[in-house]
Design an enzyme around this catalytic site. Structure first.
Site, PDB file in Angstrom:
ATOM      1  CB  CYS A 135      61.088   4.083  59.553  1.00 17.15           C
ATOM      2  SG  CYS A 135      60.687   2.722  60.549  1.00 17.15           S
ATOM      3  CB  CYS A 154      20.514  19.352  52.093  1.00 16.30           C
ATOM      4  SG  CYS A 154      19.535  21.137  52.144  1.00 16.30           S
ATOM      5  CB  CYS A 165      16.745  19.183  52.829  1.00 15.15           C
ATOM      6  SG  CYS A 165      17.574  18.679  54.466  1.00 15.15           S
ATOM      7  CG  HIS A 213      16.664  25.447  38.149  1.00 11.85           C
ATOM      8  ND1 HIS A 213      16.011  24.440  36.525  1.00 11.85           N
ATOM      9  CD2 HIS A 213      17.457  24.740  39.080  1.00 11.85           C
ATOM     10  CE1 HIS A 213      16.906  23.830  37.113  1.00 11.85           C
ATOM     11  NE2 HIS A 213      17.412  23.646  37.900  1.00 11.85           N
ATOM     12  CB  CYS A 263      39.421  66.435  22.652  1.00 16.55           C
ATOM     13  SG  CYS A 263      41.629  66.457  21.437  1.00 16.55           S
ATOM     14  CG  HIS A 301      44.314  63.590  11.885  1.00 11.34           C
ATOM     15  ND1 HIS A 301      44.776  62.712  11.743  1.00 11.34           N
ATOM     16  CD2 HIS A 301      43.137  62.627  11.933  1.00 11.34           C
ATOM     17  CE1 HIS A 301      44.734  61.457  12.355  1.00 11.34           C
ATOM     18  NE2 HIS A 301      43.681  61.310  11.517  1.00 11.34           N
TER      19      HIS A 301
END
Length: 504
Positions: free
Chosen positions: A137, A224, A245, A260, A305, A330
């Site tokens: 300061c 947790c 938990c 899992h 188309c 074409h």
């Protein structure tokens, strides 16, 4: 910071409310979760763990600091910074302390060696005799209003307070607040923070940051992951095993995700990243769209188309969807849109077919994974409905003990749904072999039985079908439990014998 009082000082204001208030329905669900927890913990090869409150976590941290200070005889606040640097591994800290050069040991942790003589880098500018200038300061203060760390940098008490408050409240820093001097990396100790921060609210936030850092840095601790839960789990060693938990949430300690089994943490991490990013969206675009050959904008064909007109206002290119050539020639006798270029077509076809196959395979497993996840969410709501059914059955002259089979059935149903959900993650990465065919048979048997059990539990219970439903539910949940165990045992035997090959 010497002595036990200093170790405890930054947590004097810790006030943790670990009580839980729940409704009757929540109590019922918690009782069910508790039964699941007991069942899981009673399985072979039990995985020991401890659930800690915030107060216990703080005490565990203080005890760790005291163990270190008792051996190396350094201030507790420095010990806390050193432990944080070594991820709260006390043995590693001790080994480095006695084997390494002490100056480099403390320097790497960004603290001043407490055994060295104090240094004074700052030479304050004097305006009036007896005053010092704060280099933040640029005002002059009496020496008793100037303070700093052992690195020698001093600033006024007011600037220190504002600096620390900003770091804590706005930047969320706790354990890594460095000295306010530019270029100085010495860390601010806990006692300095608590002495210089004027606001009690900021001190409390600092305590929480330190506590959170302790848990996140300590490999034997994990918060947790359940929303609004303040408990942490402490283990003796890190493994991919389920922990439960006090809030009822069951998760894998190693990765922090919902439990899992049978898929491993690394594959689940890859799967969740795959589901979260947009790689599959890109695969779908590549498999089902083409780019305008002129401006490269992505186009999806929505009609029969093959004459395409790019809708990009700055392009409007006419081209053939089949060969991507200009549409103008074409129909001319000399243009060979119909002629098959073997090499070019094979490369394009192979690339797109590979993308289509990859997408179709991913969607097969993803849809089944999400379907079981959604069913699990719905069947978690069965707890409230089952409570009502149990009360109804008691009105049909059945005792409280006799109706517990319904609660057991829902427990097993949810376990089977969760296992099935993760079997599809496991199967997505699994390469085909004889063992994978056995796994798929086990998966099919469990899935069929689970669907039948779910159907039984959603039936209306009346006095006429009560006995019939009870017998069918009991037979089916016992069969589901058996098939689930067979599947998991087979997968884990495959892990032990290295039978599984992956398509990563």
């Amino acid at each position: 910071m010497d002595g036990e009082s200093d170790d405890d000082s930054i947590f004097d204001n810790e006030n943790v409310d670990s009580g839980n208030v729940s409704s009757d329905g929540d109590d019922f669900a918690m009782e069910i979760e508790s039964n699941i927890s007991k069942e899981r913990q009673s399985e072979p090869e039990d995985y020991p763990f401890e659930v800690l409150t915030t107060d216990q976590i703080v005490q565990h941290m203080i005890d760790s600091i005291r163990e270190v200070t008792a051996v190396v005889e350094i201030p507790g606040t420095i010990a806390r910074i050193l432990l944080n640097h070594f991820k709260w591994d006390k043995e590693k800290l001790m080994e480095r302390y006695y084997d390494d050069d002490q100056d480099s040991f403390f320097r790497e942790a960004h603290v001043i060696n407490p055994f060295n003589k104090p240094i004074n880098i700052t030479k304050p500018k004097l305006k009036i005799s007896g005053t010092e200038e704060c280099e933040i300061c640029f005002q002059f203060f009496q020496p008793n209003l100037m303070t700093g760390l052992k690195c020698g940098h001093k600033f006024c008490i007011s600037c220190w307070g504002e600096y620390l408050t900003t770091k804590i409240m706005e930047e969320g820093l706790g354990q890594s607040i460095a000295c306010a001097a530019h270029g100085c990396d010495i860390l601010v100790d806990d006692v300095t923070v608590m002495n210089l921060v004027p606001d009690a609210r900021v001190k409390l936030k600092y305590q929480h940051l330190i506590t959170n850092s302790f848990v996140e840095c300590n490999r034997l601790l994990r918060w947790c992951p359940s929303a609004d839960c303040t408990y942490a789990i402490k283990v003796m060693h890190v493994e991919s095993r389920p922990v439960v938990c006090k809030c009822g949430h069951i998760f894998c300690f190693e990765c922090g995700e919902n439990w899992h089994d049978p898929v491993q943490c690394r594959l689940l991490k890859k799967w969740m990243k795959k589901c979260a990013d947009d790689s599959e969206t890109s695969t779908w675009i590549a498999a089902n769209t083409k780019e305008c050959p002129k401006c490269n904008v992505t186009i999806e064909k929505d009609g029969g188309c093959n004459h395409m007109i790019c809708k990009n206002q700055n392009c409007k290119h006419d081209f053939c969807w089949v060969c991507l050539g200009s549409w103008q020639p074409h129909g001319s006798s000399w243009y060979n849109c119909n002629r098959y270029d073997e090499d070019e077509a094979r490369a394009a076809r192979d690339a797109q077919e590979k993308m289509r196959f990859s997408l179709a395979r991913y969607l097969h497993y993803y849809n089944r994974y999400m379907n079981h996840m959604q069913s699990l969410r719905f069947e978690n709501k069965l707890y409230a409905a089952i409570k009502a059914k149990m009360e109804e059955m008691q009105q049909h002259n059945m005792s409280w003990i006799e109706v517990q089979f319904l609660k057991k059935a829902v427990d097993i149903l949810c376990q089977c749904r969760q296992t099935l959900m993760y079997t599809y993650v496991f199967a997505y990465y699994l390469r085909k072999n004889n063992q994978s065919l056995i796994f798929e048979d086990n998966q099919r048997d469990l899935e069929t039985a689970t669907e039948k059990l779910s159907e039984y539990l959603e039936r209306d219970i009346t006095s006429e079908n009560l006995a019939d439903i009870k017998q069918k539910v009991q037979d089916k949940y016992r069969y589901c439990e058996k098939r689930r165990n067979v599947l998991l045992v087979h997968v884990h035997e495959g892990y032990e014998k290295d039978c599984w090959d992956y398509t990563e």
